[in-house]
Design a protein around this motif. Structure first.
Motif, PDB file in Angstrom:
ATOM      1  N   GLU A  15      34.344  17.888 -27.622  1.00  0.00           N
ATOM      2  CA  GLU A  15      34.904  18.091 -26.275  1.00  0.00           C
ATOM      3  C   GLU A  15      33.949  17.939 -25.379  1.00  0.00           C
ATOM      4  O   GLU A  15      34.076  17.548 -24.088  1.00  0.00           O
ATOM      5  CB  GLU A  15      35.902  19.069 -26.400  1.00  0.00           C
ATOM      6  CG  GLU A  15      37.043  18.734 -27.030  1.00  0.00           C
ATOM      7  CD  GLU A  15      38.197  19.844 -26.859  1.00  0.00           C
ATOM      8  OE1 GLU A  15      38.241  20.317 -25.554  1.00  0.00           O
ATOM      9  OE2 GLU A  15      39.268  20.031 -27.893  1.00  0.00           O
ATOM     10  N   ASP A  16      32.922  18.818 -25.428  1.00  0.00           N
ATOM     11  CA  ASP A  16      31.687  19.061 -24.419  1.00  0.00           C
ATOM     12  C   ASP A  16      31.065  17.671 -24.096  1.00  0.00           C
ATOM     13  O   ASP A  16      30.704  17.364 -23.070  1.00  0.00           O
ATOM     14  CB  ASP A  16      30.841  20.258 -24.871  1.00  0.00           C
ATOM     15  CG  ASP A  16      29.961  19.712 -26.123  1.00  0.00           C
ATOM     16  OD1 ASP A  16      30.927  19.281 -27.101  1.00  0.00           O
ATOM     17  OD2 ASP A  16      28.774  20.237 -26.212  1.00  0.00           O
ATOM     18  N   GLN A  17      31.151  16.697 -25.107  1.00  0.00           N
ATOM     19  CA  GLN A  17      30.420  15.659 -25.140  1.00  0.00           C
ATOM     20  C   GLN A  17      31.291  14.596 -24.428  1.00  0.00           C
ATOM     21  O   GLN A  17      30.878  13.914 -23.627  1.00  0.00           O
ATOM     22  CB  GLN A  17      30.038  14.751 -26.592  1.00  0.00           C
ATOM     23  CG  GLN A  17      29.100  15.485 -27.101  1.00  0.00           C
ATOM     24  CD  GLN A  17      28.994  15.122 -28.805  1.00  0.00           C
ATOM     25  OE1 GLN A  17      29.781  14.651 -29.096  1.00  0.00           O
ATOM     26  NE2 GLN A  17      27.531  15.419 -29.286  1.00  0.00           N
ATOM     27  N   LEU A  18      32.544  14.620 -24.767  1.00  0.00           N
ATOM     28  CA  LEU A  18      33.509  13.825 -23.790  1.00  0.00           C
ATOM     29  C   LEU A  18      33.704  14.106 -22.459  1.00  0.00           C
ATOM     30  O   LEU A  18      33.830  13.196 -21.671  1.00  0.00           O
ATOM     31  CB  LEU A  18      35.120  14.084 -24.660  1.00  0.00           C
ATOM     32  CG  LEU A  18      35.309  13.384 -25.763  1.00  0.00           C
ATOM     33  CD1 LEU A  18      36.678  13.838 -26.419  1.00  0.00           C
ATOM     34  CD2 LEU A  18      35.499  11.860 -25.594  1.00  0.00           C
ATOM     35  N   SER A  19      33.614  15.372 -22.151  1.00  0.00           N
ATOM     36  CA  SER A  19      33.559  15.793 -20.940  1.00  0.00           C
ATOM     37  C   SER A  19      32.323  15.481 -20.188  1.00  0.00           C
ATOM     38  O   SER A  19      32.508  14.718 -18.854  1.00  0.00           O
ATOM     39  CB  SER A  19      33.662  17.359 -20.804  1.00  0.00           C
ATOM     40  OG  SER A  19      33.449  17.780 -19.564  1.00  0.00           O
ATOM     41  N   ALA A  20      31.130  15.375 -20.811  1.00  0.00           N
ATOM     42  CA  ALA A  20      29.912  14.915 -19.862  1.00  0.00           C
ATOM     43  C   ALA A  20      30.038  13.304 -19.701  1.00  0.00           C
ATOM     44  O   ALA A  20      29.436  12.633 -18.844  1.00  0.00           O
ATOM     45  CB  ALA A  20      28.660  15.198 -20.939  1.00  0.00           C
ATOM     46  N   ILE A  21      30.363  12.592 -20.815  1.00  0.00           N
ATOM     47  CA  ILE A  21      30.610  10.914 -20.903  1.00  0.00           C
ATOM     48  C   ILE A  21      31.581  10.596 -19.816  1.00  0.00           C
ATOM     49  O   ILE A  21      31.525   9.849 -18.841  1.00  0.00           O
ATOM     50  CB  ILE A  21      30.659  10.441 -22.190  1.00  0.00           C
ATOM     51  CG1 ILE A  21      29.605  10.613 -22.983  1.00  0.00           C
ATOM     52  CG2 ILE A  21      31.216   9.092 -21.961  1.00  0.00           C
ATOM     53  CD1 ILE A  21      29.682  10.340 -24.649  1.00  0.00           C
ATOM     54  N   SER A  22      32.637  11.628 -19.737  1.00  0.00           N
ATOM     55  CA  SER A  22      33.775  10.927 -18.903  1.00  0.00           C
ATOM     56  C   SER A  22      33.396  11.176 -17.480  1.00  0.00           C
ATOM     57  O   SER A  22      33.711  10.118 -16.580  1.00  0.00           O
ATOM     58  CB  SER A  22      35.007  11.801 -19.026  1.00  0.00           C
ATOM     59  OG  SER A  22      34.800  13.409 -18.654  1.00  0.00           O
ATOM     60  N   THR A  23      32.555  11.920 -17.141  1.00  0.00           N
ATOM     61  CA  THR A  23      31.918  12.150 -15.768  1.00  0.00           C
ATOM     62  C   THR A  23      31.254  10.778 -15.291  1.00  0.00           C
ATOM     63  O   THR A  23      31.335  10.202 -14.246  1.00  0.00           O
ATOM     64  CB  THR A  23      31.380  13.430 -15.255  1.00  0.00           C
ATOM     65  OG1 THR A  23      30.038  13.320 -16.244  1.00  0.00           O
ATOM     66  CG2 THR A  23      32.186  14.475 -15.414  1.00  0.00           C
ATOM     67  N   GLN A  24      30.395  10.317 -16.160  1.00  0.00           N
ATOM     68  CA  GLN A  24      29.818   9.290 -16.017  1.00  0.00           C
ATOM     69  C   GLN A  24      30.495   7.849 -15.969  1.00  0.00           C
ATOM     70  O   GLN A  24      30.358   6.941 -15.113  1.00  0.00           O
ATOM     71  CB  GLN A  24      28.616   9.048 -16.977  1.00  0.00           C
ATOM     72  CG  GLN A  24      27.415  10.209 -16.870  1.00  0.00           C
ATOM     73  CD  GLN A  24      26.430  10.150 -17.923  1.00  0.00           C
ATOM     74  OE1 GLN A  24      25.958   8.816 -18.501  1.00  0.00           O
ATOM     75  NE2 GLN A  24      25.769  11.159 -18.063  1.00  0.00           N
ATOM     76  N   ILE A  25      31.250   7.777 -16.901  1.00  0.00           N
ATOM     77  CA  ILE A  25      32.326   6.563 -16.824  1.00  0.00           C
ATOM     78  C   ILE A  25      33.203   6.493 -15.586  1.00  0.00           C
ATOM     79  O   ILE A  25      33.163   5.560 -14.864  1.00  0.00           O
ATOM     80  CB  ILE A  25      32.999   6.735 -18.179  1.00  0.00           C
ATOM     81  CG1 ILE A  25      32.460   6.283 -19.735  1.00  0.00           C
ATOM     82  CG2 ILE A  25      34.323   5.782 -18.014  1.00  0.00           C
ATOM     83  CD1 ILE A  25      33.107   6.417 -20.904  1.00  0.00           C
ATOM     84  N   GLU A  26      33.663   7.763 -15.314  1.00  0.00           N
ATOM     85  CA  GLU A  26      34.388   7.935 -14.027  1.00  0.00           C
ATOM     86  C   GLU A  26      33.581   7.365 -12.704  1.00  0.00           C
ATOM     87  O   GLU A  26      34.222   6.664 -11.969  1.00  0.00           O
ATOM     88  CB  GLU A  26      34.852   9.372 -13.816  1.00  0.00           C
ATOM     89  CG  GLU A  26      35.711   9.144 -12.532  1.00  0.00           C
ATOM     90  CD  GLU A  26      36.432  10.736 -12.632  1.00  0.00           C
ATOM     91  OE1 GLU A  26      37.512  10.942 -11.791  1.00  0.00           O
ATOM     92  OE2 GLU A  26      35.833  11.902 -13.110  1.00  0.00           O
ATOM     93  N   ALA A  27      32.327   7.930 -12.832  1.00  0.00           N
ATOM     94  CA  ALA A  27      31.247   7.260 -11.572  1.00  0.00           C
ATOM     95  C   ALA A  27      31.199   5.700 -11.728  1.00  0.00           C
ATOM     96  O   ALA A  27      31.344   4.991 -10.629  1.00  0.00           O
ATOM     97  CB  ALA A  27      30.204   8.030 -11.746  1.00  0.00           C
ATOM     98  N   ILE A  28      31.112   5.189 -12.915  1.00  0.00           N
ATOM     99  CA  ILE A  28      31.174   3.678 -13.010  1.00  0.00           C
ATOM    100  C   ILE A  28      32.273   3.034 -12.625  1.00  0.00           C
ATOM    101  O   ILE A  28      32.260   2.042 -11.605  1.00  0.00           O
ATOM    102  CB  ILE A  28      30.390   3.404 -14.427  1.00  0.00           C
ATOM    103  CG1 ILE A  28      29.245   3.999 -14.605  1.00  0.00           C
ATOM    104  CG2 ILE A  28      30.642   1.836 -14.373  1.00  0.00           C
ATOM    105  CD1 ILE A  28      28.698   3.549 -16.127  1.00  0.00           C
ATOM    106  N   CYS A  29      33.253   3.557 -12.994  1.00  0.00           N
ATOM    107  CA  CYS A  29      34.745   2.783 -12.581  1.00  0.00           C
ATOM    108  C   CYS A  29      34.865   3.087 -11.246  1.00  0.00           C
ATOM    109  O   CYS A  29      35.335   2.012 -10.606  1.00  0.00           O
ATOM    110  CB  CYS A  29      35.667   3.788 -13.286  1.00  0.00           C
ATOM    111  SG  CYS A  29      36.018   3.212 -15.220  1.00  0.00           S
ATOM    112  N   VAL A  30      34.605   4.245 -10.471  1.00  0.00           N
ATOM    113  CA  VAL A  30      34.927   4.364  -9.303  1.00  0.00           C
ATOM    114  C   VAL A  30      33.964   3.479  -8.313  1.00  0.00           C
ATOM    115  O   VAL A  30      34.408   2.772  -7.261  1.00  0.00           O
ATOM    116  CB  VAL A  30      34.643   5.814  -8.633  1.00  0.00           C
ATOM    117  CG1 VAL A  30      34.444   5.959  -7.237  1.00  0.00           C
ATOM    118  CG2 VAL A  30      35.676   6.833  -9.239  1.00  0.00           C
ATOM    119  N   ALA A  31      32.651   3.167  -8.732  1.00  0.00           N
ATOM    120  CA  ALA A  31      32.017   2.313  -8.015  1.00  0.00           C
ATOM    121  C   ALA A  31      32.184   1.134  -8.119  1.00  0.00           C
ATOM    122  O   ALA A  31      32.255   0.149  -6.986  1.00  0.00           O
ATOM    123  CB  ALA A  31      30.406   2.390  -8.688  1.00  0.00           C
TER     124      ALA A  31
END
Length: 116
Positions: A15-31
Motif C-alpha cells: 500500500e505504501d508503494q501504491l501511494s507513492a506511485i499513484s502521486t507520480q502517475i497522477e502528476a503525469i496524467c494531470v500534465a
C-alpha cells in the motif's frame, strides 16, 4: 513518439508503494490532460510526451488471490476499468469460416477448435 507503460498485477504492490506511485502517475496524467510540456517528478523537471499512456492490470483483492490490495480512490479515478473474459473460440472460428465462404462452418468450427 510517446512511451506506453503496462504494469502487470499492479495491486500486488504494498500500500505504501501504491501511494507513492499513484502521486507520480497522477502528476503525469494531470500534465497530459493540461497539455503541460513539463512535469515535476522526484525533484526533477521532466518533458511530457502527450502520446504517452499508462496501463495497469489487476486481479481481484480477496476472492482467493493472495497478496492483492485495493487501489486508493485517487488512483482508481485515473484509470478506466475494462473487464476481460474467456473468448468463445468456436464462435470465432465459425465466423471466420463463414467469412471465407465455408457453407458448413458451424460443424467445421468445432473440429478446428479441437484440432488447434
Amino acid at each position: 513518439c510517446g512511451a506506453w507503460g503496462c504494469f502487470d498485477e499492479f495491486n500486488r504492490l504494498k500500500e505504501d508503494q501504491l501511494s507513492a506511485i499513484s502521486t507520480q502517475i497522477e502528476a503525469i496524467c494531470v500534465a497530459i490532460k493540461a497539455r503541460d510540456p513539463m512535469v515535476h517528478l522526484m525533484g526533477r523537471q521532466v518533458d511530457v510526451d502527450f502520446n504517452a499512456g499508462i496501463f495497469v492490470t489487476l486481479n481481484p483483492a480477496g476472492k482467493g488471490y493472495g497478496g492483492r490490495s485495493r487501489l486508493p480512490d485517487n488512483l482508481k479515478a485515473l484509470f478506466r476499468p475494462v473487464c476481460l473474459s474467456v473468448p468463445d473460440n468456436e464462435q470465432i472460428a465459425e465466423v471466420v469460416l463463414y467469412s471465407e465462404g465455408y457453407a458448413t462452418a458451424k460443424a467445421l468450427s468445432t473440429k478446428v477448435v479441437s484440432l488447434f
